[in-house]
Scaffold this motif. Structure first.
Motif, short mmCIF file in Angstrom:
data_model
loop_
_atom_site.label_atom_id
_atom_site.label_comp_id
_atom_site.label_asym_id
_atom_site.label_seq_id
_atom_site.Cartn_x
_atom_site.Cartn_y
_atom_site.Cartn_z
N GLU A 156 36.34 53.37 27.67
CA GLU A 156 36.42 52.32 26.58
C GLU A 156 37.66 52.97 25.52
OE1 GLU A 156 33.86 49.34 23.81
OE2 GLU A 156 33.24 51.20 23.82
N ILE A 157 38.57 52.26 25.11
CA ILE A 157 39.45 52.75 24.08
C ILE A 157 39.40 52.11 22.83
CG2 ILE A 157 41.90 53.28 23.76
CD1 ILE A 157 42.28 53.77 26.92
N ALA A 158 39.13 52.67 21.67
CA ALA A 158 38.88 51.85 20.68
C ALA A 158 40.28 51.28 20.19
CB ALA A 158 38.18 52.92 19.62
N ALA A 159 40.25 50.21 19.53
CA ALA A 159 41.65 49.65 18.77
C ALA A 159 41.99 50.71 17.84
CB ALA A 159 41.14 48.28 18.33
N THR A 160 41.40 51.54 17.04
CA THR A 160 41.70 52.37 16.25
C THR A 160 42.06 53.79 16.73
OG1 THR A 160 39.42 52.98 15.69
CG2 THR A 160 40.44 51.19 14.20
N CYS A 161 42.00 54.02 18.11
CA CYS A 161 42.40 55.06 18.71
C CYS A 161 44.08 55.37 18.52
CB CYS A 161 42.45 54.97 20.34
SG CYS A 161 42.86 56.35 21.06
N THR A 162 44.55 56.50 17.70
CA THR A 162 45.93 56.80 17.68
C THR A 162 46.59 57.02 18.83
OG1 THR A 162 45.63 59.07 17.24
CG2 THR A 162 45.23 57.64 15.32
N LEU A 163 47.89 56.85 18.82
CA LEU A 163 49.00 57.07 19.83
C LEU A 163 48.51 58.71 20.35
CD1 LEU A 163 52.05 55.42 19.15
CD2 LEU A 163 50.02 54.51 20.16
N ALA A 164 48.41 59.60 19.42
CA ALA A 164 48.32 60.87 19.57
C ALA A 164 46.96 61.21 20.51
CB ALA A 164 48.24 61.86 18.45
N GLN A 165 45.96 60.66 20.06
CA GLN A 165 44.37 60.63 20.79
C GLN A 165 44.67 59.85 22.30
OE1 GLN A 165 42.48 58.51 17.47
NE2 GLN A 165 41.12 60.33 17.12
N PHE A 166 45.39 59.03 22.17
CA PHE A 166 45.48 58.15 23.70
C PHE A 166 46.40 59.11 24.54
CE2 PHE A 166 48.00 54.85 26.00
CZ PHE A 166 46.81 54.33 26.50
N ALA A 167 47.53 59.54 24.03
CA ALA A 167 48.35 60.50 24.83
C ALA A 167 47.65 61.57 25.40
CB ALA A 167 49.46 60.91 24.19
N ALA A 168 46.59 62.18 24.50
CA ALA A 168 45.96 63.35 24.95
C ALA A 168 44.53 63.27 25.71
CB ALA A 168 45.40 64.17 23.73
N ALA A 169 44.47 61.98 26.03
CA ALA A 169 43.12 61.52 26.79
C ALA A 169 43.47 61.76 28.33
CB ALA A 169 42.73 60.39 26.73
#
Length: 285
Positions: free
Chosen positions: A64-77
């Motif tokens: 589950e990816i939160a709507a408030t997840c930043t691009l940096a956090q998303f790319a690092a996942a």
């Protein structure tokens, strides 16, 4: 830029604080688009960043990816970098699309650390590569409805045109769920633009699951993400036939590429993606 029409900013601490969204009240998360141009229709903002949603959460069904997840956090996942999760997380090869999608955006380091996944999805721009990656992985949006209650919407049905989504007034995108079967899939990615650092003219993402079901997702070249489903990984002829079935009105036209060019290069990229997915890892088709 300053938004000189804004008279109030409310920091949401719970779901009840989202009351009144819609019309002259907008959502503030990363704000990278919101503050990039005048928003004369808005007089109030509700900041959702204090709601405390974890950027990424491993669930029994997948991620589950939160709507408030930043691009940096998303790319690092990516496996071993963000969540741990042991062997299960390390098998999730589909997460390779996360960083590839972020790199397809024309965005600075500062933007990566403030722009959000939810913003990219709800902005619904044809070049929204993060949106496309989530569509390519069969993401499902969890939407908080106005007045209570939830809606779950497959992301392939979420965007209906440039800047247009199925969100109703007062609704908020809470998160996107990605099923484990898609996270376990092999993926491939191709992008082209008219300039080396230009906005994407065409992006194609592919997914091959364990039973050889294959999905190609087209974006940037089309007014909304287009998903092509195949029971088996397609050959060039099957790819071409599927592209012929795409509604001609969906090919996007703007300064970053004419529709005929976008249609042509999408065909080339889709054939490359399918060829990569047909090949055994480290081998030949």
């Amino acid at each position: 830029m300053d938004l000189d029409t804004i008279r109030e900013v409310t920091v949401a601490r719970g779901r009840a604080d989202l009351a009144g969204l819609g019309g002259a009240t907008g959502v503030l998360a990363g704000g990278t688009f919101l503050f990039s141009e005048p928003q004369p229709q808005l007089v109030r903002l509700i900041d959702i960043t204090a709601l405390g949603w974890p950027a990424c959460t491993i669930t029994t069904e997948g991620l589950e990816i939160a709507a408030t997840c930043t691009l940096a956090q998303f790319a690092a996942a990516a496996p071993g970098r963000e969540l741990g999760g042991g062997a299960r997380w390390r098998r999730w090869r589909g997460t390779a699309l996360f960083a590839q999608a972020c790199r397809a955006l024309v965005a600075s380091h500062k933007i990566w650390h403030s722009a959000t996944v939810g913003g990219n999805v709800c902005l619904a721009l044809p070049a929204g590569a993060v949106l496309a990656a989530l569509v390519a992985l069969d993401g499902v949006a969890l939407v908080w409805a106005a007045g209570g209650g939830d809606r779950r919407i497959p992301l392939r049905e979420f965007v209906i045109g440039p800047g247009l989504t199925v969100l109703r007034q007062g609704e908020v995108l809470r998160s996107i769920a990605i099923p484990e079967r898609a996270l376990l899939a092999r993926t491939a990615f191709r992008k082209i633009a008219l300039a080396p650092l230009g906005r994407s003219g065409a992006v194609v993402m592919g997914r091959r699951e364990s039973g050889d079901r294959c999905v190609l997702t087209l974006t940037a070249a089309t007014t909304r993400p287009v998903v092509l489903d195949f029971q088996l990984v397609p050959d060039d002829r099957a790819v071409a036939a599927a592209l012929d079935e795409v509604d001609p009105a969906l090919w996007f036209d703007d300064p970053h590429g004419a529709p005929d060019w976008r249609r042509h290069v999408t065909g080339l990229l889709a054939a490359e993606v399918a060829a990569e997915l047909r090949a055994e890892p480290g081998g030949q088709p």
